[in-house]
Design an enzyme around this catalytic site. Structure first.
Site, PDB file in Angstrom:
ATOM      1  N   LYS A 249       0.866  -1.194   0.000  1.00 26.77           N
ATOM      2  CA  LYS A 249       0.000   0.000   0.000  1.00 26.77           C
ATOM      3  C   LYS A 249       0.893   1.231   0.000  1.00 26.77           C
ATOM      4  O   LYS A 249       2.074   1.140   0.344  1.00 26.77           O
ATOM      5  CB  LYS A 249      -0.884  -0.016   1.238  1.00 26.77           C
ATOM      6  CG  LYS A 249      -1.865  -1.156   1.230  1.00 26.77           C
ATOM      7  CD  LYS A 249      -3.075  -0.776   2.019  1.00 26.77           C
ATOM      8  CE  LYS A 249      -3.993  -1.960   2.176  1.00 26.77           C
ATOM      9  NZ  LYS A 249      -4.736  -1.885   3.421  1.00 26.77           N
TER      10      LYS A 249
ATOM     11  N   HIS B 225       2.079   6.828   2.767  1.00 23.52           N
ATOM     12  CA  HIS B 225       1.453   8.136   2.620  1.00 23.52           C
ATOM     13  C   HIS B 225       2.009   9.168   3.594  1.00 23.52           C
ATOM     14  O   HIS B 225       2.934   8.888   4.369  1.00 23.52           O
ATOM     15  CB  HIS B 225      -0.062   8.021   2.710  1.00 23.52           C
ATOM     16  CG  HIS B 225      -0.544   7.404   3.991  1.00 23.52           C
ATOM     17  ND1 HIS B 225      -0.337   7.987   5.202  1.00 23.52           N
ATOM     18  CD2 HIS B 225      -1.222   6.250   4.217  1.00 23.52           C
ATOM     19  CE1 HIS B 225      -0.874   7.249   6.147  1.00 23.52           C
ATOM     20  NE2 HIS B 225      -1.408   6.178   5.576  1.00 23.52           N
TER      21      HIS B 225
ATOM     22  N   HIS C  36       2.640   8.301   7.189  1.00 23.96           N
ATOM     23  CA  HIS C  36       3.841   7.505   7.460  1.00 23.96           C
ATOM     24  C   HIS C  36       5.083   8.395   7.413  1.00 23.96           C
ATOM     25  O   HIS C  36       6.025   8.193   8.170  1.00 23.96           O
ATOM     26  CB  HIS C  36       3.965   6.376   6.442  1.00 23.96           C
ATOM     27  CG  HIS C  36       2.806   5.432   6.465  1.00 23.96           C
ATOM     28  ND1 HIS C  36       2.044   5.179   5.350  1.00 23.96           N
ATOM     29  CD2 HIS C  36       2.254   4.716   7.464  1.00 23.96           C
ATOM     30  CE1 HIS C  36       1.075   4.320   5.668  1.00 23.96           C
ATOM     31  NE2 HIS C  36       1.188   4.033   6.936  1.00 23.96           N
TER      32      HIS C  36
HETATM   33  N1  ARG Z   1       0.219   0.402   9.755  1.00 28.57           N
HETATM   34  C1  ARG Z   1      -0.672   1.345  10.372  1.00 28.57           C
HETATM   35  C2  ARG Z   1      -1.233   2.294   9.313  1.00 28.57           C
HETATM   36  O1  ARG Z   1      -0.612   2.505   8.311  1.00 28.57           O
HETATM   37  C3  ARG Z   1      -0.020   2.155  11.447  1.00 28.57           C
HETATM   38  C4  ARG Z   1       0.424   1.371  12.652  1.00 28.57           C
HETATM   39  C5  ARG Z   1       0.361   2.153  13.911  1.00 28.57           C
HETATM   40  N2  ARG Z   1       0.835   1.425  15.035  1.00 28.57           N
HETATM   41  C6  ARG Z   1       0.116   0.596  15.793  1.00 28.57           C
HETATM   42  N3  ARG Z   1       0.717  -0.035  16.776  1.00 28.57           N
HETATM   43  N4  ARG Z   1      -1.128   0.358  15.550  1.00 28.57           N
HETATM   44  O2  ARG Z   1      -2.285   2.868   9.515  1.00 28.57           O
END
Ligand code: ARG
Length: 509
Positions: A168, A171, A174
């Protein structure tokens, strides 16, 4: 710390100051020469005011601007009763002795202002900077469990940041998480903490079953090796379109009163579900294919993060949460009556556990779907417990966009309700607003590499506007690249963390 024979002690002796310096909490003269001044002023003021040094030392503060002095003391902070601040100030100034380090203090309102003698400051500061070299500005004592005893070890912090999702887009959220998290990690490291940088990848869930189907249909080994991140994303986009078309088709059939069961039972959606189920059941073929993509993506991520001077100590991820841990957690949640069944699924109804508005605002998240599979929240609960066992940390920070405020509140509350009170106190969500409308010249989908390339190109254009200067730059492309990367970082850090930094618009289209 200032032992009799240290270079610092020698320096202080040569300035005819008494050594060793008295010890105060949060006084680190070896790391921060200004603390020499705070200690020195404190010993004078103890004599002059009769107030306990432990009260004076922490009251000595940095000033907002240098014309207000180098250090400042709010007189009321010393809590001397019976006299007004200006009377006290006059009395103290009268008694204030000559000092080799500072001028006589001046008063401003209810403050005493201290100005350092510049020559002495240079004699103390410059050798200290030279000696500390790259360590200058760091204070390794702050991270000690016991600041007076190094053998008791350092405090440990886990910083979870960046955490993109495989296949994915990487963005804006991130990107901000990467920058803020990288910065926080460096800060704690400079303060002498043991820092563990964790990247919690989105690498698990039905969508990875879908990706596998997509790979069968659209995948290409060569394209995968050349650019795994983009290739997997392309496949994901294509197969998601197929899925959308299938849903549309089912809807149409059903509306027309026709039988859609074949599509429902054998279509992309059901196959993806089955594939993912096989992954959760450790099917060797499914797992090894997925593990390979994950490895390839991580390798590429690492290269890009390196351009930002960022590294991770642990590439964790949703896939790394152990099934046994989730089973164990599910049992505990149910036994403690925190979770309950609702229409075949398992949910947590916070209104039953947290009274009033706060309970309501936490809503009723699902933690286990009807088909028995776990969710994002379920994985986060067990992941936190796993981290606690693995690292025995003193603090854990999640750097995640404020869009996920509710998710993290739910997570922290569940941990607390489960009785892990100490753990709940050690975790913290550092949130931030999102960049609006960030897109690159080549479209709205962005990967970190695209962003960095675009800002580099933009910088290069700007540099070329001044040909005379441009010609003097030795390696203009590399310079533009570094300037671009730095500007992304600086722009992000100069905005308010919680607000979406619209100033990105200067760089992106
Ligand atoms: N991968 C998730 C996203 O892109 C963010 C992760 C955040 N961290 C967590 N421990 N939930 O939305």
């Amino acid at each position: 710390m200032a032992a009799e024979s240290s270079p610092l002690a020698d320096k202080l002796k040569s300035l005819s100051l008494t050594t060793p310096l008295p010890k105060y909490a949060n006084c680190y003269p070896e790391a921060n020469p200004v603390d020499i001044y705070r200690a020195h002023i404190t010993s004078i003021l103890t004599e002059v005011t009769g107030v306990d040094a432990a009260v004076i030392y922490p009251a000595l503060q940095w000033t907002q601007t240098l014309e207000k002095g180098d250090l400042v003391l709010p007189i009321p902070a010393l809590r001397v009763k019976g006299k007004k601040p200006d009377e006290l100030a006059a009395e103290w100034l009268e008694k204030f002795p000559e000092s080799p380090l500072i001028h006589k203090p001046s008063t401003a309102g209810t403050f005493l202002q201290f100005f350092f003698k510049v020559e002495k400051l240079a004699q103390i500061l410059i050798p200290s900077i030279l000696k500390q070299d790259k360590q200058f500005g760091q204070n390794p004592y702050l991270g000690l469990k016991d600041p007076t005893d190094e053998s008791k070890g350092r405090k440990k912090i886990l910083v979870e940041f960046s955490s993109p999702n495989i296949a994915k887009p990487f963005h804006a959220g991130h990107l901000r998480s990467t920058i803020i998290g990288g910065f926080l990690s460096n800060l704690y490291q400079a303060a002498g903490w043991d820092v563990v940088r964790i990247n919690y990848l989105g690498d698990w869930g039905k969508q990875y079953g879908l990706l596998a189907l997509g790979f069968e249909k659209y995948g290409n080994e060569e394209a995968l090796s050349a650019d795994p991140i983009n290739h997997l994303f392309e496949i994901y986009v294509k197969i998601s379109k197929d899925l959308a078309a299938e849903k549309e088709e089912i809807k149409k059939l059903e509306e027309a009163g026709k039988d859609a069961s074949e599509l429902k039972n054998e279509g992309v959606d059901e196959q993806a579900r089955r594939y993912f189920k096989a992954m959760t059941e450790n099917d060797t073929k499914a797992i090894s294919q997925w593990a390979r993509w994950r490895e390839m993506s991580i390798k590429r991520y690492k290269e890009t993060y390196a351009r930002l001077n960022i590294h991770f100590d642990d590439y964790s991820g949703e896939s790394q949460v152990k099934q046994e841990k989730m089973d164990e957690t599910a049992i505990k949640l149910s036994e403690m009556k925190i979770s309950e069944e609702s229409e075949g699924a398992v949910i947590i109804d916070f209104t039953k556990h947290v009274p009033g508005k706060p309970g309501k605002s936490l809503e009723r998240p699902i933690i286990r779907k009807k088909d028995g599979t776990a969710l994002y929240l379920t994985r986060d609960i067990s992941e936190m417990l796993q981290r606690e066992e693995k690292y025995k940390f003193d603090q854990l920070i999640y750097v995640v966009a404020s869009q996920q405020d509710l998710h993290l509140k739910q997570l922290f509350k569940i941990i607390e309700l489960m009785g892990y009170k100490d753990l709940a106190k050690k975790v913290q969500h550092v949130n931030f607003g999102l960049v609006q409308g960030m897109s690159t010249r080549r479209g709205t989908v962005v990967f970190l590499d695209d962003i960095l390339r675009d800002v580099g190109e933009k910088m290069h254009e700007v540099m070329q506007k001044n040909q005379a200067k441009y010609e003097q730059v030795q390696n203009p492309l590399a310079t533009a690249d570094i300037l671009g990367i730095s500007s992304v970082m600086v722009q992000d850090m100069s905005g308010k963390r919680r607000v979406s930094p619209l100033h990105y618009h200067g760089l992106f289209y």
